[in-house]
Design a protein around this motif. Sequence first.
Motif, PDB file in Angstrom:
ATOM      1  N   UNK A  79     109.041  23.057   2.728  1.00  0.00           N
ATOM      2  CA  UNK A  79     108.704  21.633   2.692  1.00  0.00           C
ATOM      3  C   UNK A  79     107.835  21.332   1.478  1.00  0.00           C
ATOM      4  N   UNK A  80     106.839  22.178   1.234  1.00  0.00           N
ATOM      5  CA  UNK A  80     105.919  21.917   0.134  1.00  0.00           C
ATOM      6  C   UNK A  80     106.632  21.936  -1.217  1.00  0.00           C
ATOM      7  N   UNK A  81     107.536  22.894  -1.409  1.00  0.00           N
ATOM      8  CA  UNK A  81     108.283  22.930  -2.660  1.00  0.00           C
ATOM      9  C   UNK A  81     109.133  21.687  -2.853  1.00  0.00           C
ATOM     10  N   UNK A  82     109.773  21.234  -1.769  1.00  0.00           N
ATOM     11  CA  UNK A  82     110.576  20.018  -1.846  1.00  0.00           C
ATOM     12  C   UNK A  82     109.700  18.794  -2.094  1.00  0.00           C
ATOM     13  N   UNK A  83     108.548  18.752  -1.442  1.00  0.00           N
ATOM     14  CA  UNK A  83     107.635  17.623  -1.639  1.00  0.00           C
ATOM     15  C   UNK A  83     107.197  17.543  -3.095  1.00  0.00           C
ATOM     16  N   UNK A  84     106.866  18.679  -3.697  1.00  0.00           N
ATOM     17  CA  UNK A  84     106.438  18.650  -5.098  1.00  0.00           C
ATOM     18  C   UNK A  84     107.561  18.143  -6.002  1.00  0.00           C
ATOM     19  N   UNK A  85     108.782  18.626  -5.772  1.00  0.00           N
ATOM     20  CA  UNK A  85     109.910  18.170  -6.589  1.00  0.00           C
ATOM     21  C   UNK A  85     110.139  16.669  -6.415  1.00  0.00           C
ATOM     22  N   UNK A  86     110.012  16.184  -5.183  1.00  0.00           N
ATOM     23  CA  UNK A  86     110.216  14.760  -4.930  1.00  0.00           C
ATOM     24  C   UNK A  86     109.068  13.923  -5.484  1.00  0.00           C
ATOM     25  N   UNK A  87     107.866  14.462  -5.484  1.00  0.00           N
ATOM     26  CA  UNK A  87     106.743  13.747  -6.104  1.00  0.00           C
ATOM     27  C   UNK A  87     107.000  13.534  -7.590  1.00  0.00           C
ATOM     28  N   UNK A  88     107.480  14.573  -8.257  1.00  0.00           N
ATOM     29  CA  UNK A  88     107.827  14.433  -9.675  1.00  0.00           C
ATOM     30  C   UNK A  88     108.933  13.399  -9.849  1.00  0.00           C
ATOM     31  N   UNK A  89     109.955  13.482  -9.014  1.00  0.00           N
ATOM     32  CA  UNK A  89     111.079  12.544  -9.132  1.00  0.00           C
ATOM     33  C   UNK A  89     110.629  11.106  -8.901  1.00  0.00           C
ATOM     34  N   UNK A  90     109.762  10.902  -7.910  1.00  0.00           N
ATOM     35  CA  UNK A  90     109.287   9.550  -7.609  1.00  0.00           C
ATOM     36  C   UNK A  90     108.431   8.975  -8.730  1.00  0.00           C
ATOM     37  N   UNK A  91     107.859   9.859  -9.555  1.00  0.00           N
ATOM     38  CA  UNK A  91     107.062   9.394 -10.692  1.00  0.00           C
ATOM     39  C   UNK A  91     107.907   9.244 -11.954  1.00  0.00           C
ATOM     40  N   UNK A  92     109.214   9.486 -11.822  1.00  0.00           N
ATOM     41  CA  UNK A  92     110.113   9.311 -12.949  1.00  0.00           C
ATOM     42  C   UNK A  92     110.299  10.540 -13.812  1.00  0.00           C
ATOM     43  N   UNK A  93     109.841  11.684 -13.324  1.00  0.00           N
ATOM     44  CA  UNK A  93     109.939  12.927 -14.092  1.00  0.00           C
ATOM     45  C   UNK A  93     110.882  13.879 -13.361  1.00  0.00           C
ATOM     46  N   UNK A  94     111.878  14.370 -14.057  1.00  0.00           N
ATOM     47  CA  UNK A  94     112.797  15.321 -13.456  1.00  0.00           C
ATOM     48  C   UNK A  94     112.135  16.675 -13.277  1.00  0.00           C
ATOM     49  N   UNK A  95     112.466  17.364 -12.212  1.00  0.00           N
ATOM     50  CA  UNK A  95     111.887  18.681 -11.942  1.00  0.00           C
ATOM     51  C   UNK A  95     112.985  19.614 -11.459  1.00  0.00           C
ATOM     52  N   UNK A  96     112.854  20.883 -11.796  1.00  0.00           N
ATOM     53  CA  UNK A  96     113.763  21.912 -11.304  1.00  0.00           C
ATOM     54  C   UNK A  96     113.363  22.221  -9.860  1.00  0.00           C
ATOM     55  N   UNK A  97     114.193  21.791  -8.911  1.00  0.00           N
ATOM     56  CA  UNK A  97     113.835  21.936  -7.502  1.00  0.00           C
ATOM     57  C   UNK A  97     113.647  23.403  -7.137  1.00  0.00           C
ATOM     58  N   UNK A  98     114.536  24.261  -7.610  1.00  0.00           N
ATOM     59  CA  UNK A  98     114.413  25.668  -7.239  1.00  0.00           C
ATOM     60  C   UNK A  98     113.159  26.294  -7.833  1.00  0.00           C
ATOM     61  N   UNK A  99     112.753  25.826  -9.009  1.00  0.00           N
ATOM     62  CA  UNK A  99     111.506  26.324  -9.594  1.00  0.00           C
ATOM     63  C   UNK A  99     110.311  25.892  -8.746  1.00  0.00           C
ATOM     64  N   UNK A 100     110.339  24.653  -8.251  1.00  0.00           N
ATOM     65  CA  UNK A 100     109.254  24.188  -7.381  1.00  0.00           C
ATOM     66  C   UNK A 100     109.196  25.015  -6.099  1.00  0.00           C
ATOM     67  N   UNK A 101     110.360  25.340  -5.556  1.00  0.00           N
ATOM     68  CA  UNK A 101     110.403  26.170  -4.349  1.00  0.00           C
ATOM     69  C   UNK A 101     109.903  27.577  -4.638  1.00  0.00           C
ATOM     70  N   UNK A 102     110.297  28.126  -5.771  1.00  0.00           N
ATOM     71  CA  UNK A 102     109.845  29.468  -6.147  1.00  0.00           C
ATOM     72  C   UNK A 102     108.325  29.505  -6.269  1.00  0.00           C
ATOM     73  N   UNK A 103     107.751  28.496  -6.912  1.00  0.00           N
ATOM     74  CA  UNK A 103     106.299  28.445  -7.054  1.00  0.00           C
ATOM     75  C   UNK A 103     105.618  28.338  -5.686  1.00  0.00           C
ATOM     76  N   UNK A 104     106.214  27.556  -4.790  1.00  0.00           N
ATOM     77  CA  UNK A 104     105.655  27.447  -3.438  1.00  0.00           C
ATOM     78  C   UNK A 104     105.703  28.796  -2.727  1.00  0.00           C
TER      79      UNK A 104
END
Length: 368
Positions: free
Chosen positions: A72-97
């Motif tokens: 959930x936390x990795x997905x939340x971080x990726x979606x936070x970036x997306x909601x701010x207009x910045x693209x993020x590598x979802x799998x990278x966010x999950x890996x970091x989590x």
Amino acid sequence: MSIKPGPSAPALTSRIHGCLLGGALGDSLGYAVGKDPMEEIRRRFGGRGLTGFDALPESRFSDETQLTLYTVDGLVEALEWANSGVGADVNACLWLAYLRWLASQGEEAGPSAPAPQPRWIDRQGVLRQRRNPDEACISGLATGEMGTSVRPVNPGSKGCGTVVRSAPFGLIPHIAPEAVYKLSADAASLTHGHPAARQSSGIFSLLIHRLVSGEGLLDAVTAVTAHARTLNEVAPELPERLEAALQLAGKGVVTPEELTATLGEGRLAEEALAVALYAVLATLPKTGTDVTADGGTDTLPVRHFREAVARAVNHGGSSDSTGSVAGNILGAFYGEDCLPADWLESLEAPEAVRGMANLLAGVTSAEG
């Protein structure tokens, strides 16, 4: 005909909370019996096995709930970036989590791995306790390499450590089913490389996605089972186990011995999913059943949840895994209304689970 959750469909927020809390409840009940053989479970709790938390001195969930919340936390971080207009590598966010979870277990990822910045979830002490973590999850993350679908880590690993953390992918609204599947299967590659592990995760997430979208339980299970057959280079054991689960559920409730002889003990990814599917379908209330059970206060969804999770954990295999997946499924289907109040009172650290559910609901603009 597939039963619907009720006269009014649950709000997305209720489904998110129901799925995460339901998984934690199933995990906790199963974790209490661990991998005890069925003979020992019956000796401790009687002929029906463990059917509720009132028989336990305490309740604790396992690494499976921990990793689900870090998903959930990795997905939340990726979606936070997306909601701010910045693209993020979802799998990278999950890996970091997952790397932050790895550090919480006292393990190191090596000098080549990045050092992720801490987030709210990392301050939850219960998620830092070591609860028999999955060996492949530890070893895969400890390589310090970010696995991909092309080059997954642990290429021979097909344990259930992928499936049990993958429900959150299905909770993201307004994305195509093929995107749900890809997100889940790609994330599985971070720790497990066998096709059955990655494909089982994707199919499970697709099931959650269908349920959250309002599909009936039996209809959704039937659809994802058929879809599994169409996967590119499908691991044949996955559709075989899912089809066997549907057939076994058609017989109604069977003995734990017949369950494990037919579907396995839930230690492998496709087995964990199949056992959970059997449990939720074999206990499916019949159309026209009274609203409350046995003259008591349980509604049909609550009774279904109790019976399904009890079936999912009493078999002598990986009970926390199968209980967790069954709880995820029914929580996503019914929403919070299916969760027994007395079970919730026994749940460890509900504030951590609800906190992550609130974060996910917030970034997905969930109603309710």
